[in-house]
Enzyme design. Structure first.
Site, PDB file in Angstrom:
ATOM      1  N   ARG A 141       0.858  -1.174   0.000  1.00  0.00           N
ATOM      2  CA  ARG A 141       0.000   0.000   0.000  1.00  0.00           C
ATOM      3  C   ARG A 141       0.901   1.233   0.000  1.00  0.00           C
ATOM      4  NH1 ARG A 141      -2.181  -3.508   3.994  1.00  0.00           N
ATOM      5  NH2 ARG A 141      -4.282  -4.259   3.506  1.00  0.00           N
ATOM      6  N   HIS A 148      -2.300   2.162  -5.953  1.00  0.00           N
ATOM      7  CA  HIS A 148      -3.005   0.984  -5.454  1.00  0.00           C
ATOM      8  C   HIS A 148      -3.317  -0.009  -6.569  1.00  0.00           C
ATOM      9  CE1 HIS A 148      -4.541  -0.547  -1.677  1.00  0.00           C
ATOM     10  NE2 HIS A 148      -5.590  -1.040  -2.295  1.00  0.00           N
ATOM     11  N   LYS A 173      -1.943  -1.729   7.495  1.00  0.00           N
ATOM     12  CA  LYS A 173      -3.360  -1.474   7.754  1.00  0.00           C
ATOM     13  C   LYS A 173      -3.849  -2.410   8.860  1.00  0.00           C
ATOM     14  CE  LYS A 173      -7.786  -1.011   5.387  1.00  0.00           C
ATOM     15  NZ  LYS A 173      -8.495  -1.125   4.086  1.00  0.00           N
ATOM     16  N   ARG A 232      -0.661  -2.598  -6.627  1.00  0.00           N
ATOM     17  CA  ARG A 232      -0.876  -3.634  -5.603  1.00  0.00           C
ATOM     18  C   ARG A 232      -1.922  -4.638  -6.087  1.00  0.00           C
ATOM     19  NH1 ARG A 232      -1.247  -4.912   0.080  1.00  0.00           N
ATOM     20  NH2 ARG A 232      -3.397  -5.260   0.753  1.00  0.00           N
ATOM     21  N   TYR A 260      -9.867 -11.148  -6.201  1.00  0.00           N
ATOM     22  CA  TYR A 260      -8.976 -11.148  -7.368  1.00  0.00           C
ATOM     23  C   TYR A 260      -9.276 -12.296  -8.326  1.00  0.00           C
ATOM     24  CZ  TYR A 260      -6.482  -7.633  -4.716  1.00  0.00           C
ATOM     25  OH  TYR A 260      -6.180  -6.501  -4.009  1.00  0.00           O
ATOM     26  N   HIS A 299      -4.117  -9.396   4.327  1.00  0.00           N
ATOM     27  CA  HIS A 299      -5.565  -9.498   4.525  1.00  0.00           C
ATOM     28  C   HIS A 299      -5.871 -10.380   5.729  1.00  0.00           C
ATOM     29  CE1 HIS A 299      -6.456  -8.579   0.001  1.00  0.00           C
ATOM     30  NE2 HIS A 299      -6.211  -7.493   0.703  1.00  0.00           N
TER      31      HIS A 299
END
Length: 374
Positions: free
Chosen positions: A234, A323, A259, A326, A358, A349
């Site tokens: 990120r 982004h 994050k 990524r 994805y 995640h």
């Protein structure tokens, strides 16, 4: 022991008083033990039993159900403070020039955000959203604003065409004032949120990624673009990297407090490592891997400008953001046959459910489907 029984504690505000809510699946043992509590009552509104919120009752709950039911306090007790979101800088708040009748965010609101170690971006967003709210109701004491008025304000935002994300953030900023600053846990418990939209990630091809990297202006810009893609970072994670976070002997990049305030490791490309070594000899960064002219952390807007400009020079007509690199990293790994669990760990995640998005854009997943006309 326990035999699968569990009780989840919830904060409830009933008739202006704080209460402990007890949420559980119907169970004769739990119900029998509840009857031994003198202050226990039932709420049709919240569909659960409750009793006054005080230290004595809280201790009593744990004592009575010891060995009989697991007490889940995840929704009840304050979460641990974030370890490190970087130093909070609110100079912009203090130095602002405000209109004569403008109501600024209360000092206690800003203090609570600081104590809970919210990030600078979140602080700015919450303050701006909450100030818009209290200035809309400038003639009403914020503590006197009711649920109807909050709903009306949110409806106004929707009618003005504000995004679902903005409406959710506005509600979060309002709830923060009542729930966190003033300890009113479920003041607006039943207010609906916009349904979350499921948007597919925007990706670009490997050839387009290579073209962007090739059309950067210098070795520093090249390393920034390369790391975003080859390590799946990120933008803020890239900017927070320190020199010693590049672990060349293990070919890994250490991401500290990404994050959700989680640490993780991701992969380091051999090609990117060669470029980083050349970059280091030329620029000699001190603390942060990428630093501005004054030695401070490189700016987020500069990274965006690097990617947008390089994409234009590469002849890519659509707007490319950091982004998207990524997203492309994850999609290309999936197309190469990398296990989705590994991709989840690399991206940071919490669940593979997030990473599974994805599969909707990976070419390989569609190539496996037979042509219906063949």
């Amino acid at each position: 022991m326990y035999q699968g029984r569990s009780i989840t504690l919830k904060h409830l505000l009933i008739d202006g008083m704080k209460h402990i809510g007890l949420q559980f699946a119907n169970d004769k043992v739990i119900l029998a033990l509840l009857n031994s509590l003198s202050d226990i009552a039932w709420s049709d509104v919240f569909n659960m039993y409750y009793l006054p919120n005080n230290e004595g009752n809280l201790k009593l709950i744990f004592e009575i159900f010891r060995g009989e039911a697991w007490i889940n306090g995840n929704y009840f007790f304050e979460k641990k403070l974030n370890n490190d979101n970087g130093p909070l800088n609110v100079d912009w708040f203090r130095k602002r020039t405000l209109a004569k009748d403008y109501h600024p965010c209360p000092d206690e609101y800003l203090l609570k955000l600081e104590l809970m170690r919210y990030s600078n971006n979140t602080v700015r967003a919450y303050v701006n959203c909450f100030e818009a709210f209290i200035n809309f109701y400038s003639d009403i004491d914020p503590l006197s604003i009711n649920e109807f008025e909050v709903r009306y304000y949110l409806q106004k935002l929707i009618q003005e065409g504000k995004s679902d994300s903005y409406v959710n953030q506005a509600l979060n900023s309002i709830k923060f004032f009542y729930e966190k600053v003033h300890g009113m846990p479920n003041r607006f418990y039943s207010i609906e949120r916009p349904r979350k939209k499921v948007l597919l990630p925007q990706v670009i091809s490997k050839e387009e990624v290579k073209a962007i990297i090739a059309h950067t202006n210098n070795i520093k810009h090249k390393c920034i673009a390369s790391l975003l893609y080859t390590s799946g970072l990120r933008r803020n994670e890239l900017l927070n990297l320190e020199v010693n976070d590049i672990i060349s002997d293990r070919m890994m990049v250490r991401v500290k407090q990404g994050k959700g305030n989680k640490d993780r490791y991701t992969i380091l490309s051999h090609t990117t490592l060669k470029d980083l070594r050349r970059y280091y000899l030329e620029y000699r960064p001190d603390i942060y891997l990428f630093e501005g002219a004054s030695g401070q952390r490189y700016s987020s807007s500069s990274v965006l400008s690097i990617i947008v400009s390089a994409a234009k020079r590469a002849g890519i007509t659509k707007r490319v953001t950091p982004h998207m690199l990524r997203h492309s990293f994850a999609t290309h790994l999936l197309e190469n046959g990398t296990d989705i669990r590994h991709i989840q760990l690399l991206l940071g995640h919490n669940s593979t459910k997030t990473t599974e998005i994805y599969t909707h854009v990976a070419e390989k997943s569609f190539m496996k489907i037979d042509d219906l006309l063949s």
